[in-house]
Design a protein around this motif. Structure first.
Motif, PDB file in Angstrom:
ATOM      1  N   ARG A 107      63.277  42.524  44.546  1.00 12.11           N
ATOM      2  CA  ARG A 107      62.096  42.449  43.694  1.00 12.11           C
ATOM      3  C   ARG A 107      62.361  43.080  42.328  1.00 12.11           C
ATOM      4  NH1 ARG A 107      57.385  40.911  46.076  1.00 12.11           N
ATOM      5  NH2 ARG A 107      57.429  40.732  48.357  1.00 12.11           N
ATOM      6  N   LEU A 108      61.933  42.365  41.292  1.00 10.62           N
ATOM      7  CA  LEU A 108      61.919  42.931  39.939  1.00 10.62           C
ATOM      8  C   LEU A 108      60.614  43.696  39.772  1.00 10.62           C
ATOM      9  CD1 LEU A 108      63.262  39.898  37.871  1.00 10.62           C
ATOM     10  CD2 LEU A 108      64.464  42.053  38.288  1.00 10.62           C
ATOM     11  N   LYS A 109      60.712  44.927  39.328  1.00 16.14           N
ATOM     12  CA  LYS A 109      59.547  45.814  39.264  1.00 16.14           C
ATOM     13  C   LYS A 109      59.416  46.413  37.865  1.00 16.14           C
ATOM     14  CE  LYS A 109      59.936  49.961  40.886  1.00 16.14           C
ATOM     15  NZ  LYS A 109      60.131  51.119  41.761  1.00 16.14           N
ATOM     16  N   ILE A 110      58.187  46.532  37.395  1.00 13.21           N
ATOM     17  CA  ILE A 110      57.894  47.173  36.103  1.00 13.21           C
ATOM     18  C   ILE A 110      57.202  48.507  36.350  1.00 13.21           C
ATOM     19  CG2 ILE A 110      56.639  47.004  33.923  1.00 13.21           C
ATOM     20  CD1 ILE A 110      58.876  45.062  34.049  1.00 13.21           C
ATOM     21  N   SER A 111      57.685  49.545  35.664  1.00 11.48           N
ATOM     22  CA  SER A 111      57.050  50.863  35.711  1.00 11.48           C
ATOM     23  C   SER A 111      56.564  51.218  34.315  1.00 11.48           C
ATOM     24  CB  SER A 111      58.028  51.928  36.206  1.00 11.48           C
ATOM     25  OG  SER A 111      58.524  51.600  37.476  1.00 11.48           O
ATOM     26  N   ILE A 112      55.360  51.750  34.237  1.00  8.46           N
ATOM     27  CA  ILE A 112      54.758  52.140  32.956  1.00  8.46           C
ATOM     28  C   ILE A 112      54.479  53.641  32.986  1.00  8.46           C
ATOM     29  CG2 ILE A 112      52.679  51.972  31.522  1.00  8.46           C
ATOM     30  CD1 ILE A 112      52.483  49.069  32.224  1.00  8.46           C
ATOM     31  N   ARG A 113      54.782  54.295  31.884  1.00  6.03           N
ATOM     32  CA  ARG A 113      54.435  55.718  31.746  1.00  6.03           C
ATOM     33  C   ARG A 113      53.354  55.857  30.680  1.00  6.03           C
ATOM     34  NH1 ARG A 113      55.843  60.219  33.888  1.00  6.03           N
ATOM     35  NH2 ARG A 113      55.791  62.213  32.800  1.00  6.03           N
ATOM     36  N   SER A 114      52.218  56.439  31.074  1.00  4.19           N
ATOM     37  CA  SER A 114      51.089  56.633  30.171  1.00  4.19           C
ATOM     38  C   SER A 114      50.372  57.910  30.553  1.00  4.19           C
ATOM     39  CB  SER A 114      50.136  55.430  30.257  1.00  4.19           C
ATOM     40  OG  SER A 114      49.028  55.596  29.400  1.00  4.19           O
ATOM     41  N   GLU A 115      49.946  58.665  29.550  1.00  6.18           N
ATOM     42  CA  GLU A 115      49.292  59.954  29.806  1.00  6.18           C
ATOM     43  C   GLU A 115      50.152  60.842  30.709  1.00  6.18           C
ATOM     44  OE1 GLU A 115      45.951  61.212  28.645  1.00  6.18           O
ATOM     45  OE2 GLU A 115      46.837  59.805  27.192  1.00  6.18           O
ATOM     46  N   ASP A 116      51.507  60.778  30.478  1.00  6.31           N
ATOM     47  CA  ASP A 116      52.476  61.582  31.239  1.00  6.31           C
ATOM     48  C   ASP A 116      52.429  61.305  32.738  1.00  6.31           C
ATOM     49  OD1 ASP A 116      53.484  62.871  28.947  1.00  6.31           O
ATOM     50  OD2 ASP A 116      51.837  64.321  28.991  1.00  6.31           O
ATOM     51  N   GLN A 117      52.009  60.092  33.098  1.00  7.20           N
ATOM     52  CA  GLN A 117      52.008  59.673  34.499  1.00  7.20           C
ATOM     53  C   GLN A 117      52.739  58.335  34.599  1.00  7.20           C
ATOM     54  OE1 GLN A 117      47.884  60.370  36.352  1.00  7.20           O
ATOM     55  NE2 GLN A 117      47.485  60.516  34.155  1.00  7.20           N
ATOM     56  N   THR A 118      53.410  58.123  35.729  1.00  8.98           N
ATOM     57  CA  THR A 118      54.163  56.893  35.936  1.00  8.98           C
ATOM     58  C   THR A 118      53.444  56.010  36.944  1.00  8.98           C
ATOM     59  OG1 THR A 118      56.255  58.003  35.456  1.00  8.98           O
ATOM     60  CG2 THR A 118      56.377  55.921  36.643  1.00  8.98           C
ATOM     61  N   PHE A 119      53.312  54.726  36.588  1.00 13.16           N
ATOM     62  CA  PHE A 119      52.632  53.760  37.436  1.00 13.16           C
ATOM     63  C   PHE A 119      53.536  52.557  37.654  1.00 13.16           C
ATOM     64  CE2 PHE A 119      49.561  56.054  34.876  1.00 13.16           C
ATOM     65  CZ  PHE A 119      48.616  56.470  35.801  1.00 13.16           C
ATOM     66  N   ASN A 120      53.620  52.083  38.886  1.00 12.31           N
ATOM     67  CA  ASN A 120      54.351  50.862  39.214  1.00 12.31           C
ATOM     68  C   ASN A 120      53.366  49.701  39.281  1.00 12.31           C
ATOM     69  OD1 ASN A 120      56.867  52.200  39.540  1.00 12.31           O
ATOM     70  ND2 ASN A 120      56.268  52.824  41.603  1.00 12.31           N
ATOM     71  N   LEU A 121      53.632  48.655  38.506  1.00 15.66           N
ATOM     72  CA  LEU A 121      52.742  47.510  38.526  1.00 15.66           C
ATOM     73  C   LEU A 121      52.839  46.788  39.859  1.00 15.66           C
ATOM     74  CD1 LEU A 121      53.141  45.993  34.942  1.00 15.66           C
ATOM     75  CD2 LEU A 121      51.491  47.655  35.779  1.00 15.66           C
ATOM     76  N   ASP A 122      51.696  46.336  40.362  1.00 19.04           N
ATOM     77  CA  ASP A 122      51.665  45.631  41.641  1.00 19.04           C
ATOM     78  C   ASP A 122      52.329  44.260  41.543  1.00 19.04           C
ATOM     79  OD1 ASP A 122      50.317  47.747  42.826  1.00 19.04           O
ATOM     80  OD2 ASP A 122      48.337  46.941  42.317  1.00 19.04           O
ATOM     81  N   ASN A 123      52.334  43.693  40.354  1.00 22.37           N
ATOM     82  CA  ASN A 123      52.864  42.349  40.155  1.00 22.37           C
ATOM     83  C   ASN A 123      54.390  42.371  40.096  1.00 22.37           C
ATOM     84  OD1 ASN A 123      53.317  39.695  39.499  1.00 22.37           O
ATOM     85  ND2 ASN A 123      52.681  39.894  37.358  1.00 22.37           N
TER      86      ASN A 123
END
Length: 442
Positions: free
Chosen positions: A125-141
């Motif tokens: 799986r290709l996965k995108i991770s975003i860092r915002s407000e010093d927190q890391t989130f993995n996109l469900d898509n």
């Protein structure tokens, strides 16, 4: 006018004191409440994902694929990464940064190298991770793709011959070497990088970067600056070239010849050799005629610490995140030591008398010592030595696909099996061999 006296006066003062204490307590409570509210991070709402490739895309490990998509967050996106993971979301190919400070909406197209020669064929799986407000989130898509493992092959083997003033690059084709080109400069090292198909020809006067299959010259690096006119060391680490100059500066270049980081000029020491590991760069330096181990943060380049030693260092071999084997010579003895990063201390493991080490080579967890008494295999942590060949060699390299060990001395290359050390025959060159490199398919 009225005056408060006696008991009434004391009662009034006590009331004022109580009110003052309660009011101060209220203000203190209010300030703490506001402070806690400020310190609490917002929870961004992130969305978006990969639009290309799509589910079912088929490719190979080693391929460079184009990945496009869009990102959205109700708070500014500090950074975003793309990575490859398995069905259990274990990382298979580490994340590549898509960008930094991307705003709240961002569209991207980036090139992603699926580099993991040890991975097997399967669904990933290709996965995108975003860092915002010093927190890391993995996109469900996430995007499911099929990645096939292609066997690694040896494409070419190269060697350099020559002397102190000029050298020649050969391709070893069977037992009949083919000349590629000759150069008028003082040879240092030959490095072959398989991912980007590069040859780095390092000499004191310049570094030449060329394509390893077409032999087209792509760039030259010059050591000349205010306090420098010579390269003196080089090594290849994680596709990048690390070179030391005679002004004390150690510089990292990417495969395209672009400067990535450096330790900075230091005219008080001379770099003799370097070995890089994740997080740190180890250097043998000569500082005011004292031999030292100098440790730098990598890739930042900042100095961490130094340790004075009383022997000539031949090479470093990392064995853990905080320990490194150091091979050297002292007064006719070969030393094998262990350097401890956390305590900046060194321990002698083995002292071999009447032995001089010319160079070392490590592969598949094996450390080979090229000495004046033969080719010696060193085993750690058993701390044992075993002579595997009586030949006296000045240098060596290893073909990990064909399990061939190339050991050279003078104008001769001795080929040995890398596991059993069985003699596989010799290759003769018209001049002294100075370096060997191997190009793989990935």
């Amino acid at each position: 006018m009225y005056k408060i006296r006696g008991k009434n006066h004391s009662f009034f003062l006590n009331v004022l004191k109580i009110l003052r204490i309660d009011f101060c307590t209220f203000l203190l409570f209010l300030s703490v409440l506001i402070s806690c509210k400020k310190e609490q991070s917002a929870i961004p709402v992130v969305s978006g994902g990969i639009t290309n490739p799509q589910n079912g895309f088929i490719c190979n490990f080693g391929d460079t694929i184009s990945v496009a998509g869009n990102l959205s967050s109700d708070y500014p996106i500090q950074s975003a990464f793309i990575s490859l993971c398995d069905e259990n979301f274990n990382t298979i190919v580490s994340g590549k940064m898509i960008g930094e400070n991307l705003g709240t909406n961002y569209q991207f197209t980036t090139q992603f190298i699926l580099e993991n020669p040890d991975a097997s064929s399967g669904n990933y799986r290709l996965k995108i991770s975003i860092r915002s407000e010093d927190q890391t989130f993995n996109l469900d898509n996430t995007i499911q793709i099929q990645v096939n493992s292609v066997p690694r092959t040896t494409l070419k083997t190269f060697c350099v011959t020559g002397n102190n003033s000029n050298f020649t690059l050969y391709e070893l084709s069977g037992i009949s070497p083919v000349i590629i080109n000759s150069y008028n400069s003082t040879f240092l090292n030959l490095h072959v990088e398989s991912r980007y198909k590069k040859i780095f020809l390092c000499s004191k006067e310049k570094v030449i970067g060329m394509h390893a299959e077409t032999f087209a010259e792509q760039f030259q690096l010059s050591p000349v600056s205010l306090n420098s006119d010579s390269f003196i060391t080089s090594e290849l680490y994680s596709h990048n070239l690390i070179v030391g100059k005679n002004d004390g500066n150690i510089i990292q270049y990417n495969p395209a010849g672009q400067r990535q980081s450096e330790t900075g000029e230091n005219l008080y020491f001379r770099t003799l050799l370097t070995t890089t590991s994740p997080g740190y760069l180890y250097a043998s330096i000569l500082k005011n005629n004292d031999r030292k181990i100098s440790v730098f943060f990598f890739p930042g380049g900042g100095a961490r610490q130094e340790l004075l030693v009383d022997f000539e260092i031949v090479n470093f071999h990392p064995i853990s995140a905080n320990e490194i084997l150091v091979v050297g010579n002292r007064n006719g003895h070969m030393l094998i030591c262990k350097y401890f990063l956390n305590t900046n201390a060194i321990q002698v493991l083995t002292d071999v008398p009447t032995t001089f080490c010319n160079s070392t080579l490590s592969y598949n967890g094996i450390i080979l010592l090229l000495t004046n008494s033969g080719l010696i295999k060193y085993e750690y942590p058993a701390n044992s030595l075993q002579t595997r060949n009586a030949g006296i060699f000045s240098g060596a390299n290893y073909d990990e696909v064909n399990d061939i060990l190339y050991c050279f001395s003078g104008s001769n290359i001795k080929q040995l099996n890398g596991t059993s050390y069985t003699d596989l025959g010799d290759i003769s060159l018209p001049d002294s061999v100075m370096g060997i490199g191997v190009l793989y398919s990935k």
